[in-house]
Design a protein around this motif. Structure first.
Motif, short mmCIF file in Angstrom:
data_model
loop_
_atom_site.label_atom_id
_atom_site.label_comp_id
_atom_site.label_asym_id
_atom_site.label_seq_id
_atom_site.Cartn_x
_atom_site.Cartn_y
_atom_site.Cartn_z
N GLN A 53 0.82 -1.21 0.00
CA GLN A 53 0.00 0.00 0.00
C GLN A 53 0.86 1.26 0.00
O GLN A 53 1.71 1.46 0.86
CB GLN A 53 -0.93 -0.01 1.22
N SER A 54 0.62 2.12 -1.00
CA SER A 54 1.39 3.35 -1.14
C SER A 54 0.64 4.27 -2.09
O SER A 54 -0.25 3.84 -2.83
CB SER A 54 2.80 3.08 -1.69
N LEU A 55 1.01 5.55 -2.10
CA LEU A 55 0.38 6.49 -3.02
C LEU A 55 0.69 6.13 -4.46
O LEU A 55 -0.16 6.31 -5.35
CB LEU A 55 0.86 7.91 -2.72
N ALA A 56 1.90 5.60 -4.72
CA ALA A 56 2.26 5.22 -6.08
C ALA A 56 1.35 4.09 -6.57
O ALA A 56 0.87 4.11 -7.71
CB ALA A 56 3.72 4.80 -6.13
N LEU A 57 1.12 3.09 -5.72
CA LEU A 57 0.24 1.99 -6.11
C LEU A 57 -1.20 2.47 -6.25
O LEU A 57 -1.92 2.06 -7.16
CB LEU A 57 0.32 0.85 -5.10
N ASP A 58 -1.64 3.37 -5.36
CA ASP A 58 -2.99 3.93 -5.47
C ASP A 58 -3.18 4.64 -6.81
O ASP A 58 -4.20 4.48 -7.48
CB ASP A 58 -3.26 4.91 -4.33
N LEU A 59 -2.19 5.42 -7.20
CA LEU A 59 -2.26 6.14 -8.47
C LEU A 59 -2.29 5.16 -9.64
O LEU A 59 -3.03 5.35 -10.62
CB LEU A 59 -1.06 7.09 -8.60
N ARG A 60 -1.53 4.10 -9.52
CA ARG A 60 -1.51 3.06 -10.56
C ARG A 60 -2.88 2.41 -10.70
O ARG A 60 -3.36 2.15 -11.81
CB ARG A 60 -0.45 2.03 -10.19
N ILE A 61 -3.53 2.16 -9.58
CA ILE A 61 -4.86 1.54 -9.59
C ILE A 61 -5.88 2.48 -10.21
O ILE A 61 -6.74 2.05 -11.00
CB ILE A 61 -5.27 1.14 -8.16
N VAL A 62 -5.81 3.77 -9.86
CA VAL A 62 -6.74 4.74 -10.45
C VAL A 62 -6.55 4.79 -11.96
O VAL A 62 -7.53 4.81 -12.73
CB VAL A 62 -6.51 6.14 -9.83
N GLY A 63 -5.30 4.79 -12.42
CA GLY A 63 -5.03 4.79 -13.86
C GLY A 63 -5.60 3.57 -14.55
O GLY A 63 -6.21 3.67 -15.62
N ARG A 64 -5.43 2.41 -13.95
CA ARG A 64 -5.96 1.18 -14.56
C ARG A 64 -7.47 1.18 -14.53
O ARG A 64 -8.12 0.62 -15.43
CB ARG A 64 -5.41 -0.04 -13.83
N THR A 65 -8.06 1.79 -13.51
CA THR A 65 -9.52 1.87 -13.45
C THR A 65 -10.05 2.74 -14.57
O THR A 65 -11.04 2.39 -15.24
CB THR A 65 -9.97 2.43 -12.09
N ILE A 66 -9.41 3.89 -14.81
CA ILE A 66 -9.80 4.76 -15.91
C ILE A 66 -9.70 4.01 -17.23
O ILE A 66 -10.58 4.06 -18.09
CB ILE A 66 -8.93 6.03 -15.93
N ARG A 67 -8.60 3.29 -17.41
CA ARG A 67 -8.41 2.52 -18.64
C ARG A 67 -9.49 1.46 -18.79
O ARG A 67 -10.01 1.23 -19.88
CB ARG A 67 -7.02 1.89 -18.64
N SER A 68 -9.86 0.82 -17.71
CA SER A 68 -10.89 -0.21 -17.76
C SER A 68 -12.24 0.37 -18.13
O SER A 68 -12.98 -0.18 -18.95
CB SER A 68 -10.98 -0.92 -16.40
N VAL A 69 -12.59 1.51 -17.52
CA VAL A 69 -13.89 2.13 -17.78
C VAL A 69 -13.98 2.63 -19.21
O VAL A 69 -14.99 2.45 -19.90
CB VAL A 69 -14.14 3.29 -16.80
N LEU A 70 -12.90 3.25 -19.71
CA LEU A 70 -12.94 3.82 -21.04
C LEU A 70 -12.70 2.80 -22.15
O LEU A 70 -13.24 2.93 -23.25
CB LEU A 70 -11.88 4.93 -21.17
N GLY A 71 -11.92 1.78 -21.80
CA GLY A 71 -11.50 0.87 -22.87
C GLY A 71 -12.17 -0.46 -22.90
O GLY A 71 -12.07 -1.20 -23.88
N ARG A 72 -12.90 -0.84 -21.82
CA ARG A 72 -13.54 -2.14 -21.79
C ARG A 72 -14.92 -2.03 -21.23
O ARG A 72 -15.32 -0.98 -20.73
CB ARG A 72 -12.72 -3.11 -20.92
N GLU A 73 -15.66 -3.14 -21.26
CA GLU A 73 -17.02 -3.14 -20.72
C GLU A 73 -16.98 -3.05 -19.21
O GLU A 73 -16.00 -3.41 -18.57
CB GLU A 73 -17.75 -4.42 -21.14
N GLY A 74 -18.10 -2.59 -18.64
CA GLY A 74 -18.24 -2.55 -17.19
C GLY A 74 -18.40 -3.93 -16.62
O GLY A 74 -18.40 -4.91 -17.32
N ARG A 75 -18.51 -4.01 -15.30
CA ARG A 75 -18.55 -5.30 -14.64
C ARG A 75 -19.81 -6.06 -14.98
O ARG A 75 -20.80 -5.52 -15.39
CB ARG A 75 -18.47 -5.13 -13.12
#
Length: 442
Positions: free
Chosen positions: A420-442
């Protein structure tokens, strides 16, 4: 050059927008004006940010895997950025940026995106990754191959999972582990705890290590290649690492400040989009606007999570068991909300209240927490931190529909707790944005 592809992509965005803005201010506008002395300078920076976020969200420059994908993604990224700015200008009733800059940048960026995709290695066959030989009596080969194929942090292919007895030397000069590694052209040897306790296996591994073969423990392989901790290691390591929110006070405070700032921005979006959802409900999702459900939060405290309702109005779905991804109770408009993830937007209220964080393990219903805590003695460790709107398990594994899925996700959650770190949190937010914009929702 692959590492330079992303910085070059962003540099191209800045160059296109700023270059066209300066050219317009000096050569096209009548009368000419000072680009940096007007509000257009600030709006151009916002346009740059929009283009960068959309490009990343759609997977540029590294995700397209064919020339056709590269072209369609590049056109979509440039067009979407121009569309967003155009909508904002239409809504405000003012030309914040000249059309020459908005659409000119989009046109220039399409070929530049393609160049960056080519530099990132897209359009050529994907590298299969490290050829891995695992020595273990506890690993399920099919599950391990599923984990490796799903979303690895490093590409790999599991060639074989070898039992410990089959890898051990019989003392007569036969080295089965060495022979298999040579025969299958193994790049990485992975040993579980039992394999590490065998002197003959360790001796063979040492000889291969000296010849250049990489060696990892099972735990390190899961962490470095898969971004998770293996089930066999969860209970053993549950006390053997620091957790950011517990052991690093500064991290916890900064994380909460980020949560509040995000919650304020999200509250504005919630106010703007709620009328749209209300209209959609009247047409294809009749019933209450919000769905409320009790979840388990930090330190086991219960709270009421808020969502836009996506299912037919009726009894709490908790009464019917785990919610499946293609649940027949989801209404047509509810499916739209789920695919776009707009149903999660009311949770910004939970974030401002302190029930949720932007990033953390997803909160579960009390009945499932009770069941899983009885079956997995280390399950409650996830409740030492504030649950999140998104999390490492969500971007790596996705939707959990049963107890097996919950166990799989727990392996990713332990990885998050451990790192757990701010760097990992930022990485997760980035991947979430990519998932929402680039793939289908859950």
């Amino acid at each position: 050059m692959r590492r330079a592809a992303r910085p070059l992509l962003y540099a191209g965005i800045v160059t296109a927008v700023v270059g066209l803005s300066v050219y317009h201010s000096r050569a096209i506008a009548d009368p000419p004006y000072s680009y940096t002395s007007t509000s257009r300078f600030g709006w151009s920076l916002l346009y740059i940010a929009v283009l960068a976020v959309v490009a990343y969200g759609l997977g540029l420059p590294d995700l397209p895997r064919s020339p056709r994908q590269a072209v369609t993604t590049s056109v979509a990224a440039a067009g979407a950025g121009a569309f967003v700015v155009s909508i904002v200008q239409l809504f405000l009733g003012e030309a914040l940026l000249p059309r020459f800059v908005v659409f000119g940048s989009a046109i220039l960026l399409v070929p530049w995106y393609l160049v960056c995709v080519a530099l990132a290695g897209a359009g050529v066959p994907a590298v299969t990754g490290d050829r891995v030989l695992v020595v273990s009596d506890t690993v399920d080969p099919s599950l391990l191959r599923e984990d490796v194929a799903r979303s690895p942090e490093r590409p790999a292919i599991v060639i074989e999972v070898l039992p410990v007895d089959a890898a051990a030397s019989n003392g007569r000069g036969i080295e089965p582990l060495v022979e298999r590694a040579r025969r299958d052209r193994i790049d990485l040897l992975v040993l579980d705890r039992d394999a590490q306790a065998s002197p003959t296996i360790v001796a063979q591994a040492a000889a291969m290590h000296e010849s250049g073969l990489r060696i990892r423990t099972l735990s390190l392989f899961y962490e470095e290649w898969l971004g998770m901790l293996p089930v066999s290691e969860l209970e053993r390591v549950s006390l053997m690492f620091d957790i950011g929110e517990l052991h690093r006070a500064r991290y916890g405070r900064v994380k909460r400040v980020v949560d509040v700032l995000f919650g304020i921005v999200g509250l504005v979006l919630l106010a703007l989009l709620t009328p749209v959802v209300l209209i959609g409900n009247l047409v294809a999702n009749r019933g209450p606007l919000l769905y409320r459900q009790t979840r388990v939060g930090k330190n086991g405290q219960h709270f009421e999570i808020l969502k836009f309702r996506t299912m037919r109005a009726g009894p709490d779905e908790a009464a019917t068991g785990w919610t499946v991804e293609a649940d027949p109770r989801i209404t047509p408009f509810g499916r739209v909300l789920r695919v776009t993830h707009l149903d999660e937007l009311p949770q910004v209220v939970n974030i401002l209240r302190g029930d949720l964080s932007l990033v953390g393990p997803r909160p579960e219903q009390p009945r499932y927490v009770e069941e899983l805590s009885q079956k997995l003695p280390f399950y409650d460790l996830r409740h030492l931190v504030r649950p999140g709107l998104t999390g490492w398990a969500q971007v790596k594994y996705g939707y959990a529909g049963d107890e097996r899925d919950a166990l799989e996700k727990l392996q990713y959650e332990f990885y998050y707790l451990r790192r757990q770190s701010l760097a990992l949190d930022l990485r997760i937010v980035g991947r979430t944005i990519r998932s929402v914009l680039g793939r289908e929702g859950r």
